[in-house]
Design a protein around this motif. Structure first.
Motif, mmCIF file in Angstrom:
data_model
loop_
_atom_site.group_PDB
_atom_site.id
_atom_site.type_symbol
_atom_site.label_atom_id
_atom_site.label_comp_id
_atom_site.label_asym_id
_atom_site.label_seq_id
_atom_site.Cartn_x
_atom_site.Cartn_y
_atom_site.Cartn_z
ATOM 1 N N GLY A 35 0.766 -1.241 0.000
ATOM 2 C CA GLY A 35 0.000 0.000 0.000
ATOM 3 C C GLY A 35 0.792 1.282 0.000
ATOM 4 N N VAL A 36 2.121 1.214 -0.007
ATOM 5 C CA VAL A 36 2.912 2.445 0.003
ATOM 6 C C VAL A 36 2.900 3.092 -1.380
ATOM 7 C CG1 VAL A 36 4.436 1.687 1.866
ATOM 8 C CG2 VAL A 36 5.125 1.327 -0.520
ATOM 9 N N THR A 37 3.214 4.378 -1.389
ATOM 10 C CA THR A 37 3.430 5.097 -2.638
ATOM 11 C C THR A 37 4.929 5.197 -2.839
ATOM 12 O OG1 THR A 37 1.399 6.360 -2.394
ATOM 13 C CG2 THR A 37 3.078 7.283 -3.851
ATOM 14 N N LEU A 38 5.384 4.796 -4.019
ATOM 15 C CA LEU A 38 6.816 4.791 -4.329
ATOM 16 C C LEU A 38 7.107 5.714 -5.494
ATOM 17 C CD1 LEU A 38 9.722 3.596 -4.120
ATOM 18 C CD2 LEU A 38 8.967 1.886 -5.797
ATOM 19 N N GLU A 39 8.092 6.565 -5.296
ATOM 20 C CA GLU A 39 8.619 7.406 -6.369
ATOM 21 C C GLU A 39 10.103 7.075 -6.490
ATOM 22 O OE1 GLU A 39 9.265 12.147 -7.363
ATOM 23 O OE2 GLU A 39 8.051 11.544 -5.654
ATOM 24 N N ILE A 40 10.576 6.868 -7.707
ATOM 25 C CA ILE A 40 11.992 6.596 -7.931
ATOM 26 C C ILE A 40 12.716 7.924 -8.092
ATOM 27 C CG2 ILE A 40 13.678 5.466 -9.424
ATOM 28 C CD1 ILE A 40 11.825 3.516 -7.896
ATOM 29 N N VAL A 41 13.765 8.129 -7.304
ATOM 30 C CA VAL A 41 14.550 9.360 -7.344
ATOM 31 C C VAL A 41 15.695 9.177 -8.339
ATOM 32 C CG1 VAL A 41 16.006 10.925 -5.994
ATOM 33 C CG2 VAL A 41 13.953 9.912 -4.959
ATOM 34 N N THR A 42 15.771 10.081 -9.306
ATOM 35 C CA THR A 42 16.857 10.094 -10.286
ATOM 36 C C THR A 42 17.610 11.409 -10.139
ATOM 37 O OG1 THR A 42 15.537 11.120 -12.025
ATOM 38 C CG2 THR A 42 15.487 8.693 -11.894
ATOM 39 N N ARG A 43 18.639 11.617 -10.945
ATOM 40 C CA ARG A 43 19.444 12.840 -10.812
ATOM 41 C C ARG A 43 18.654 14.097 -11.143
ATOM 42 N NH1 ARG A 43 22.434 13.992 -16.029
ATOM 43 N NH2 ARG A 43 21.622 12.419 -17.432
ATOM 44 N N GLU A 44 17.520 13.983 -11.831
ATOM 45 C CA GLU A 44 16.695 15.143 -12.136
ATOM 46 C C GLU A 44 15.875 15.606 -10.937
ATOM 47 O OE1 GLU A 44 16.700 12.423 -14.337
ATOM 48 O OE2 GLU A 44 18.077 13.441 -15.699
ATOM 49 N N ASP A 45 15.773 14.785 -9.918
ATOM 50 C CA ASP A 45 14.995 15.101 -8.723
ATOM 51 C C ASP A 45 15.754 16.109 -7.864
ATOM 52 O OD1 ASP A 45 14.100 14.643 -5.811
ATOM 53 O OD2 ASP A 45 12.661 13.436 -6.934
ATOM 54 N N PRO A 46 15.064 17.088 -7.278
ATOM 55 C CA PRO A 46 15.738 18.049 -6.398
ATOM 56 C C PRO A 46 16.485 17.397 -5.227
ATOM 57 C CG PRO A 46 13.528 18.802 -6.899
ATOM 58 C CD PRO A 46 13.651 17.409 -7.456
ATOM 59 N N ALA A 47 16.068 16.216 -4.805
ATOM 60 C CA ALA A 47 16.718 15.527 -3.684
ATOM 61 C C ALA A 47 17.971 14.779 -4.105
ATOM 62 C CB ALA A 47 15.746 14.558 -3.029
ATOM 63 N N ALA A 48 18.273 14.737 -5.392
ATOM 64 C CA ALA A 48 19.420 13.943 -5.875
ATOM 65 C C ALA A 48 20.732 14.375 -5.233
ATOM 66 C CB ALA A 48 19.515 14.043 -7.395
ATOM 67 N N GLY A 49 20.940 15.661 -5.090
ATOM 68 C CA GLY A 49 22.186 16.140 -4.473
ATOM 69 C C GLY A 49 22.348 15.638 -3.064
ATOM 70 N N GLU A 50 21.263 15.647 -2.299
ATOM 71 C CA GLU A 50 21.290 15.138 -0.919
ATOM 72 C C GLU A 50 21.640 13.654 -0.912
ATOM 73 O OE1 GLU A 50 18.087 14.263 2.640
ATOM 74 O OE2 GLU A 50 17.605 15.778 1.153
ATOM 75 N N VAL A 51 21.044 12.892 -1.814
ATOM 76 C CA VAL A 51 21.293 11.458 -1.880
ATOM 77 C C VAL A 51 22.755 11.196 -2.244
ATOM 78 C CG1 VAL A 51 20.745 9.329 -3.139
ATOM 79 C CG2 VAL A 51 18.910 10.893 -2.457
ATOM 80 N N ILE A 52 23.266 11.899 -3.227
ATOM 81 C CA ILE A 52 24.660 11.707 -3.670
ATOM 82 C C ILE A 52 25.635 12.081 -2.553
ATOM 83 C CG2 ILE A 52 26.417 12.519 -5.284
ATOM 84 C CD1 ILE A 52 24.070 12.722 -7.354
ATOM 85 N N ARG A 53 25.390 13.203 -1.866
ATOM 86 C CA ARG A 53 26.282 13.605 -0.759
ATOM 87 C C ARG A 53 26.244 12.577 0.347
ATOM 88 N NH1 ARG A 53 24.270 18.471 -2.314
ATOM 89 N NH2 ARG A 53 22.635 18.481 -0.746
ATOM 90 N N HIS A 54 25.066 12.046 0.654
ATOM 91 C CA HIS A 54 24.942 11.051 1.714
ATOM 92 C C HIS A 54 25.687 9.761 1.346
ATOM 93 C CE1 HIS A 54 23.215 8.734 4.964
ATOM 94 N NE2 HIS A 54 22.859 7.821 4.102
ATOM 95 N N SER A 55 25.657 9.409 0.078
ATOM 96 C CA SER A 55 26.280 8.173 -0.376
ATOM 97 C C SER A 55 27.801 8.275 -0.490
ATOM 98 C CB SER A 55 25.719 7.768 -1.744
ATOM 99 O OG SER A 55 24.350 7.516 -1.632
ATOM 100 N N ALA A 56 28.294 9.494 -0.621
ATOM 101 C CA ALA A 56 29.743 9.683 -0.861
ATOM 102 C C ALA A 56 30.566 9.516 0.368
ATOM 103 C CB ALA A 56 30.006 11.061 -1.422
#
Length: 77
Positions: A56-77
Motif C-alpha cells: 500500500g505504500v506510494t513509491l517514487e523513484i529518485v533520479t538525478r533530475e529530482d531536487p533531492a538527488a544532491g542530498e542522496v549523492i552527498r549522503h552516499s559519498a
C-alpha cells in the motif's frame, strides 16, 4: 509468495512479490529507469533502493533530475 500493491506517482498500481524493493520496481518499470535510479521516496521519505517495500505504500523513484538527488549523492559519498 504473496503479492503487495505499490502505488506510483502517476496513480498506477503495481502488484509485486512481497519483499520487493524500490530497485525491483524500477527494473519492472524499465531498464532505463533502473539505471538512472539513485534512491526511492516511500510515502514522502527518502529510502535506499534496497529497502523492502510494504503493501500500500506510494513509491517514487529518485533520479538525478529530482531536487533531492544532491542530498542522496552527498549522503552516499
Amino acid at each position: 509468495m504473496s503479492e503487495i500493491q505499490i502505488r506510483l506517482p502517476d496513480g498506477q498500481t503495481l502488484e509485486v512479490p512481497e519483499g520487493s524493493t524500490g530497485l525491483d520496481v524500477s527494473q519492472r518499470i524499465g531498464k532505463k529507469l533502473a539505471r538512472a535510479a539513485l534512491a526511492g521516496r516511500v510515502d514522502g521519505q527518502l529510502v535506499d533502493l534496497r529497502t523492502p517495500l510494504r503493501d500500500g505504500v506510494t513509491l517514487e523513484i529518485v533520479t538525478r533530475e529530482d531536487p533531492a538527488a544532491g542530498e542522496v549523492i552527498r549522503h552516499s559519498a
